[in-house]
Design a protein around this motif. Structure first.
Motif, PDB file in Angstrom:
ATOM      1  N   VAL A   1       2.429  -6.116  10.153  1.00 47.66           N
ATOM      2  CA  VAL A   1       1.981  -4.884   9.510  1.00 47.66           C
ATOM      3  C   VAL A   1       3.131  -3.884   9.585  1.00 47.66           C
ATOM      4  O   VAL A   1       3.614  -3.558  10.674  1.00 47.66           O
ATOM      5  CB  VAL A   1       0.718  -4.328  10.202  1.00 47.66           C
ATOM      6  N   TYR A   2       3.575  -3.426   8.410  1.00 45.45           N
ATOM      7  CA  TYR A   2       4.766  -2.580   8.321  1.00 45.45           C
ATOM      8  C   TYR A   2       4.396  -1.190   7.827  1.00 45.45           C
ATOM      9  O   TYR A   2       3.756  -1.036   6.785  1.00 45.45           O
ATOM     10  CB  TYR A   2       5.788  -3.206   7.368  1.00 45.45           C
ATOM     11  N   GLU A   3       4.807  -0.174   8.558  1.00 45.92           N
ATOM     12  CA  GLU A   3       4.562   1.210   8.167  1.00 45.92           C
ATOM     13  C   GLU A   3       5.734   1.738   7.351  1.00 45.92           C
ATOM     14  O   GLU A   3       6.903   1.601   7.742  1.00 45.92           O
ATOM     15  CB  GLU A   3       4.361   2.077   9.408  1.00 45.92           C
ATOM     16  N   GLU A   4       5.413   2.309   6.203  1.00 45.64           N
ATOM     17  CA  GLU A   4       6.426   2.858   5.294  1.00 45.64           C
ATOM     18  C   GLU A   4       7.419   3.750   6.032  1.00 45.64           C
ATOM     19  O   GLU A   4       7.037   4.630   6.812  1.00 45.64           O
ATOM     20  CB  GLU A   4       5.722   3.680   4.201  1.00 45.64           C
ATOM     21  N   GLY A   5       8.726   3.475   5.813  1.00 46.95           N
ATOM     22  CA  GLY A   5       9.769   4.328   6.340  1.00 46.95           C
ATOM     23  C   GLY A   5      10.306   3.955   7.707  1.00 46.95           C
ATOM     24  O   GLY A   5      11.319   4.529   8.138  1.00 46.95           O
ATOM     25  N   THR A   6       9.676   3.015   8.395  1.00 45.61           N
ATOM     26  CA  THR A   6      10.141   2.677   9.740  1.00 45.61           C
ATOM     27  C   THR A   6      11.397   1.806   9.733  1.00 45.61           C
ATOM     28  O   THR A   6      12.192   1.850  10.667  1.00 45.61           O
ATOM     29  CB  THR A   6       9.040   1.954  10.537  1.00 45.61           C
ATOM     30  N   LEU A   7      11.559   0.993   8.678  1.00 49.88           N
ATOM     31  CA  LEU A   7      12.736   0.136   8.519  1.00 49.88           C
ATOM     32  C   LEU A   7      12.973  -0.753   9.747  1.00 49.88           C
ATOM     33  O   LEU A   7      14.104  -1.027  10.128  1.00 49.88           O
ATOM     34  CB  LEU A   7      13.981   0.985   8.220  1.00 49.88           C
TER      35      LEU A   7
ATOM     36  N   LEU B   1       0.833  -1.194   0.000  1.00 42.65           N
ATOM     37  CA  LEU B   1       0.000   0.000   0.000  1.00 42.65           C
ATOM     38  C   LEU B   1       0.871   1.249   0.000  1.00 42.65           C
ATOM     39  O   LEU B   1       2.081   1.170   0.224  1.00 42.65           O
ATOM     40  CB  LEU B   1      -0.898   0.009   1.251  1.00 42.65           C
ATOM     41  N   HIS B   2       0.263   2.396  -0.206  1.00 41.32           N
ATOM     42  CA  HIS B   2       1.010   3.644  -0.088  1.00 41.32           C
ATOM     43  C   HIS B   2       1.519   3.842   1.338  1.00 41.32           C
ATOM     44  O   HIS B   2       2.587   4.430   1.552  1.00 41.32           O
ATOM     45  CB  HIS B   2       0.119   4.830  -0.480  1.00 41.32           C
ATOM     46  N   ALA B   3       0.760   3.333   2.303  1.00 45.88           N
ATOM     47  CA  ALA B   3       1.114   3.528   3.710  1.00 45.88           C
ATOM     48  C   ALA B   3       2.082   2.484   4.248  1.00 45.88           C
ATOM     49  O   ALA B   3       2.625   2.651   5.343  1.00 45.88           O
ATOM     50  CB  ALA B   3      -0.156   3.528   4.568  1.00 45.88           C
ATOM     51  N   GLY B   4       2.305   1.406   3.507  1.00 46.00           N
ATOM     52  CA  GLY B   4       3.179   0.341   4.001  1.00 46.00           C
ATOM     53  C   GLY B   4       2.791  -1.005   3.446  1.00 46.00           C
ATOM     54  O   GLY B   4       2.311  -1.105   2.305  1.00 46.00           O
ATOM     55  N   MET B   5       2.935  -2.052   4.264  1.00 44.46           N
ATOM     56  CA  MET B   5       2.711  -3.409   3.788  1.00 44.46           C
ATOM     57  C   MET B   5       2.051  -4.251   4.874  1.00 44.46           C
ATOM     58  O   MET B   5       2.227  -4.006   6.070  1.00 44.46           O
ATOM     59  CB  MET B   5       4.031  -4.058   3.360  1.00 44.46           C
ATOM     60  N   VAL B   6       1.300  -5.271   4.416  1.00 50.37           N
ATOM     61  CA  VAL B   6       0.680  -6.242   5.315  1.00 50.37           C
ATOM     62  C   VAL B   6       1.067  -7.639   4.846  1.00 50.37           C
ATOM     63  O   VAL B   6       0.960  -7.948   3.654  1.00 50.37           O
ATOM     64  CB  VAL B   6      -0.858  -6.096   5.332  1.00 50.37           C
TER      65      VAL B   6
END
Length: 295
Positions: free
Chosen positions: A196-202, A9-14
């Motif tokens: 659940v991964y939020e974009e940019g958190t690495l 997703l634009h916000a991250g990944m599941v």
């Protein structure tokens, strides 16, 4: 068998995977199929596997432990595309080592993988890796991949998920997709692994293993089933052979002349008397007239 789904997703990944594996009805066990490759602040990658368990474990071992730090590997790949190539090459290596011997025993080289994550300096990316080691990447037109028993959980994702979907809504949709699969296929089973991964958190910030006692999953399963039944009951039943504008739920209108494909009786077999005309739902039965002279 297996069911895994990865959503970009634009916000991250599941990422969501079940843990059931079986080699027959009396050899059922639990094996975790979701693996994380993480160097916090620099990269976070997830691998999910389906297919032959021995092949999957060999591939994962090769990926996690490269033979040399002088070659491109999962830990130093400059971008996710190169990391996906590392995964694909690991599949090919295991194929060269084991495929012929497996074939002698009548076992196919059967594996599929979902690989995704983020490396510092680029966006989240998601890949589907085939048993030949080649792969395709997810784009906005296809923001998710499934492996294993995909057919039962696909319709809800197709209807709900888009690149702009929030992470929480995508997680909810993935769990409903998994619940549909659990209900329809006994080769997929709890517990589940969800990341659940939020974009940019690495880094991994939201991960849960879901079993039969998980409060939210139980509430979701019960609510989804009840809501489906409610929606089903709210839809009108079809009306047959009505005027096209008589109602909105006309399935067969009076001016339609549909006929089934009838197979002819074998030669010499007596045909039964013609049955009474089919009664349409929109028609009312005619009262029988008493015997006697008719006018």
């Amino acid at each position: 068998m297996t069911y895994c789904v990865g959503i970009r997703l634009h916000a991250g990944m599941v990422f969501l995977a079940d843990t059931r594996t079986n080699a027959g009805v009396d050899q059922v066990s639990t094996i975790r199929k979701l693996s994380v490759f993480e160097n916090p602040g620099e990269r976070m990658m997830v691998l999910m596997t389906a297919g032959n368990l021995s092949i999957s474990q060999s591939v994962r071992q090769l990926i996690a432990n490269p033979p040399s730090t002088d070659v491109v590997n999962i830990w130093n790949a400059p971008n996710m595309y190169e990391a996906a190539r590392v995964v694909g090459e690991a599949v090919r290596t295991v194929h060269r080592q084991d495929a012929a011997k497996l074939a002698e025993s009548g076992i196919d080289f059967n594996i599929s993988l979902i690989f995704g994550g983020q490396i510092k300096g680029e966006r989240c990316r998601l890949f589907y890796v085939y048993s030949a080691g080649n792969f395709i990447e997810s784009h906005d037109e296809n923001p998710y991949f499934q492996i294993g028993e995909a057919k039962y959980g696909k319709p809800i994702i197709d209807r709900v998920v888009a690149p702009q979907t929030s992470l929480d809504d995508a997680a909810k949709c993935a769990l409903i997709s998994m619940d549909s699969t659990l209900r329809s296929n006994i080769s997929v089973g709890l517990p589940l692994d969800m990341l659940v991964y939020e974009e940019g958190t690495l880094a991994v910030t939201r991960f849960v293993t879901i079993d039969e006692q998980n409060q939210y999953f139980q509430q979701l399963r019960n609510s989804w089933g009840q809501q489906l039944k409610h929606v089903f009951e709210e839809i009108d039943a079809p009306v047959w052979d009505a005027a096209p504008d008589a109602t909105e739920n006309v399935l067969s209108s009076a001016n339609m002349h549909s006929k089934p494909v009838r197979v002819a009786l074998p030669f010499g077999m007596q045909s039964a008397p013609s049955p009474a005309p089919l009664q349409a739902l929109a028609e009312q039965p005619q009262p029988l007239l008493p015997p006697g002279p008719q006018h």
